[in-house]
Design a protein around this motif. Structure first.
Motif, PDB file in Angstrom:
ATOM      1  N   TYR A   1       0.822  -1.218   0.000  1.00 25.25           N
ATOM      2  CA  TYR A   1       0.000   0.000   0.000  1.00 25.25           C
ATOM      3  C   TYR A   1       0.852   1.262   0.000  1.00 25.25           C
ATOM      4  O   TYR A   1       0.446   2.293  -0.539  1.00 25.25           O
ATOM      5  N   GLY A   2       2.010   1.181   0.652  1.00 30.58           N
ATOM      6  CA  GLY A   2       2.825   2.371   0.823  1.00 30.58           C
ATOM      7  C   GLY A   2       3.853   2.609  -0.261  1.00 30.58           C
ATOM      8  O   GLY A   2       4.589   3.590  -0.203  1.00 30.58           O
ATOM      9  N   ARG A   3       3.908   1.748  -1.260  1.00 28.53           N
ATOM     10  CA  ARG A   3       4.914   1.891  -2.306  1.00 28.53           C
ATOM     11  C   ARG A   3       4.383   2.728  -3.461  1.00 28.53           C
ATOM     12  O   ARG A   3       3.266   2.525  -3.915  1.00 28.53           O
ATOM     13  N   TYR A   4       5.209   3.651  -3.933  1.00 23.82           N
ATOM     14  CA  TYR A   4       4.853   4.497  -5.080  1.00 23.82           C
ATOM     15  C   TYR A   4       3.513   5.200  -4.850  1.00 23.82           C
ATOM     16  O   TYR A   4       2.591   5.106  -5.645  1.00 23.82           O
ATOM     17  N   ARG A   5       3.466   5.926  -3.760  1.00 23.19           N
ATOM     18  CA  ARG A   5       2.215   6.587  -3.384  1.00 23.19           C
ATOM     19  C   ARG A   5       1.886   7.764  -4.299  1.00 23.19           C
ATOM     20  O   ARG A   5       2.770   8.497  -4.732  1.00 23.19           O
ATOM     21  N   VAL A   6       0.605   7.902  -4.541  1.00 26.89           N
ATOM     22  CA  VAL A   6       0.091   9.055  -5.274  1.00 26.89           C
ATOM     23  C   VAL A   6      -1.150   9.553  -4.560  1.00 26.89           C
ATOM     24  O   VAL A   6      -1.801   8.822  -3.801  1.00 26.89           O
ATOM     25  N   PHE A   7      -1.496  10.806  -4.816  1.00 30.41           N
ATOM     26  CA  PHE A   7      -2.730  11.339  -4.262  1.00 30.41           C
ATOM     27  C   PHE A   7      -3.914  10.856  -5.091  1.00 30.41           C
ATOM     28  O   PHE A   7      -3.852  10.807  -6.317  1.00 30.41           O
ATOM     29  N   SER A   8      -4.996  10.517  -4.389  1.00 29.98           N
ATOM     30  CA  SER A   8      -6.215  10.078  -5.062  1.00 29.98           C
ATOM     31  C   SER A   8      -7.432  10.602  -4.313  1.00 29.98           C
ATOM     32  O   SER A   8      -7.423  10.659  -3.069  1.00 29.98           O
ATOM     33  N   PRO A   9      -8.499  10.971  -5.031  1.00 30.58           N
ATOM     34  CA  PRO A   9      -9.750  11.332  -4.351  1.00 30.58           C
ATOM     35  C   PRO A   9     -10.360  10.162  -3.591  1.00 30.58           C
ATOM     36  O   PRO A   9     -11.190  10.368  -2.705  1.00 30.58           O
ATOM     37  N   GLY A  10      -9.969   8.936  -3.930  1.00 33.89           N
ATOM     38  CA  GLY A  10     -10.451   7.775  -3.190  1.00 33.89           C
ATOM     39  C   GLY A  10     -11.381   6.901  -4.000  1.00 33.89           C
ATOM     40  O   GLY A  10     -10.969   5.895  -4.561  1.00 33.89           O
ATOM     41  N   ASP A  11     -12.648   7.286  -4.081  1.00 39.05           N
ATOM     42  CA  ASP A  11     -13.639   6.496  -4.799  1.00 39.05           C
ATOM     43  C   ASP A  11     -13.683   6.970  -6.244  1.00 39.05           C
ATOM     44  O   ASP A  11     -14.340   7.962  -6.570  1.00 39.05           O
ATOM     45  N   ILE A  12     -12.991   6.263  -7.130  1.00 37.98           N
ATOM     46  CA  ILE A  12     -12.854   6.727  -8.514  1.00 37.98           C
ATOM     47  C   ILE A  12     -13.804   5.996  -9.455  1.00 37.98           C
ATOM     48  O   ILE A  12     -13.580   5.952 -10.669  1.00 37.98           O
ATOM     49  N   CYS A  13     -14.884   5.433  -8.930  1.00 41.50           N
ATOM     50  CA  CYS A  13     -15.857   4.711  -9.745  1.00 41.50           C
ATOM     51  C   CYS A  13     -16.487   5.616 -10.798  1.00 41.50           C
ATOM     52  O   CYS A  13     -16.576   6.836 -10.614  1.00 41.50           O
ATOM     53  N   PRO A  14     -16.948   5.048 -11.920  1.00 42.17           N
ATOM     54  CA  PRO A  14     -17.485   5.854 -13.021  1.00 42.17           C
ATOM     55  C   PRO A  14     -18.582   6.828 -12.637  1.00 42.17           C
ATOM     56  O   PRO A  14     -18.657   7.930 -13.187  1.00 42.17           O
ATOM     57  N   ASP A  15     -19.455   6.464 -11.691  1.00 43.41           N
ATOM     58  CA  ASP A  15     -20.563   7.362 -11.367  1.00 43.41           C
ATOM     59  C   ASP A  15     -20.135   8.567 -10.538  1.00 43.41           C
ATOM     60  O   ASP A  15     -20.943   9.466 -10.283  1.00 43.41           O
ATOM     61  N   ASN A  16     -18.888   8.625 -10.132  1.00 42.59           N
ATOM     62  CA  ASN A  16     -18.369   9.791  -9.411  1.00 42.59           C
ATOM     63  C   ASN A  16     -17.643  10.772 -10.331  1.00 42.59           C
ATOM     64  O   ASN A  16     -16.936  11.660  -9.861  1.00 42.59           O
ATOM     65  N   ASN A  17     -17.823  10.613 -11.636  1.00 44.29           N
ATOM     66  CA  ASN A  17     -17.122  11.448 -12.610  1.00 44.29           C
ATOM     67  C   ASN A  17     -18.109  12.025 -13.606  1.00 44.29           C
ATOM     68  O   ASN A  17     -18.796  11.275 -14.312  1.00 44.29           O
ATOM     69  N   LEU A  18     -18.183  13.353 -13.663  1.00 42.56           N
ATOM     70  CA  LEU A  18     -19.104  14.026 -14.581  1.00 42.56           C
ATOM     71  C   LEU A  18     -18.380  14.455 -15.846  1.00 42.56           C
ATOM     72  O   LEU A  18     -17.267  14.981 -15.792  1.00 42.56           O
TER      73      LEU A  18
END
Length: 350
Positions: free
Chosen positions: A198-215
């Motif tokens: 989990y801690g390798r090559y960390r990047v920032f993410s909004p978290g829940d990147i499922c299709p319905d969370n993207n307009l």
């Protein structure tokens, strides 16, 4: 495929039918707190759906504009959203006001537009492909925008929540006891390897990147949900493509070659943060570990209730797989991936 303008029109009409009566318990308090935080009156709330963890309302401001108010059941999601929104690289809403005591946030309104899920369930293969490529590039660029800012995110999050542990798919074999009552020998060690990844090559993410969370807006793709924001391995994000959509309801097989194209689009962006990810062997190993992680996580989430009764993954959208169909696909897809070059886990099936 329905034209985007028609989709917006239909969503506007649907939202109007969900207008909230201000007499509903709790809504008045949300409006009062949001008005005080923003410094101007908000009114005429429309329910945007939210979840069991939060209530999300589109509200009208005194000057006739609109904002989105999100009120939380606990401080954990609130703290992640407050910390994550400023790191979104302009791909999410602007944070306008915060009330830690409620807790709630007031955000800019991204407007009514079709989601990536709408496009994937539509009739145009071209629009689906373009949407997926935009989705992958967007999260790669968000990773770049958040590079070097983890301390800033952690300070902000800690200021709003005592729980600093953050989300993890699982910690160790004890988490999986309900679905794996007889753990095979060696499972603890293999899970420890996954947790370490989990801690390798960390990047920032909004978290829940499922299709319905993207307009899919006129200004490009915009991300709705930062409630699970944080820093985790880029491989966890990349595996969303290869699986596809690790924790989502909108899961169908992608055409041959398309998944690889989308994955390459994400990888091209995050290499700017972690140049080592250009190494093919490193990348393949990391993505496979992430696929194992997500498959075990979804088994932990879904199997206890799927044993009792099979249910659709979404209660209103169609077509959609059932929970048992999804679990079967997850495991068959993972085993095929592990068998592709002879790799595997001794404690796992197969």
């Amino acid at each position: 495929m329905v034209a985007l303008s028609a989709v917006r029109s239909m969503e506007d009409r649907a939202a109007a039918t969900r207008r909230i009566d201000a007499r509903v318990v709790g809504v008045e308090r949300i409006l009062e707190a949001a008005s005080a935080a923003l410094g101007e009156q908000v009114s005429r709330p429309i329910d945007l759906g939210g979840s069991t963890r939060s209530s999300v309302l589109r509200c009208v401001t005194a000057d006739g504009g609109t904002v989105v108010v999100k009120a939380y059941q606990d401080a954990v999601g609130f703290a992640a959203e407050v910390a994550g929104l400023p790191l979104g690289g302009g791909y999410g809403p602007r944070l306008l006001a915060v009330d830690p005591s409620f807790p709630l946030v007031v955000m800019s309104d991204l407007g009514a537009a079709p989601s990536l899920a709408d496009v994937l369930l539509g009739e145009s293969a071209r629009e689906a492909r373009e949407g997926l490529l935009t989705w992958a590039r967007t999260y790669g660029r968000i990773a770049v925008a958040g590079a070097g800012r983890q301390d800033e995110w952690e300070r902000s999050r800690a200021a709003h929540a005592e729980d600093g542990s953050g989300w993890r798919p699982f910690r160790d074999a004890s988490d999986l006891a309900e679905v794996l009552p007889l753990a095979p020998p060696g499972l603890d060690g293999e899970l420890a390897e996954l947790v370490a990844s989990y801690g390798r090559y960390r990047v920032f993410s909004p978290g829940d990147i499922c299709p319905d969370n993207n307009l899919l807006t006129a200004d490009g793709m915009r991300v709705l949900d930062f409630e699970g924001s944080g820093y985790h391995s880029a491989f966890l994000e990349a595996a969303y493509v290869r699986m596809p959509f690790a924790t989502c309801w909108c899961v169908f097989r992608l055409p041959s070659g398309l998944a690889a194209e989308i994955e390459a689009a994400y990888r091209k962006e995050v290499i700017a943060v972690h140049p080592d990810l250009a190494d093919d062997r490193l990348w393949e190993t990391g993505v496979r570990l992430a696929m194992v992680t997500w498959t075990i996580h979804m088994t932990w989430v879904l199997l206890p209730r799927a044993r009792k009764r099979d249910r659709p993954m979404h209660h209103t959208r169609t077509p959609v797989p059932s929970e048992r169909q999804l679990l079967r696909y997850r495991w068959s897809r993972l085993l095929a991936e592990l068998d592709r070059d002879g790799s595997g886990f001794a404690a796992g099936p197969g």
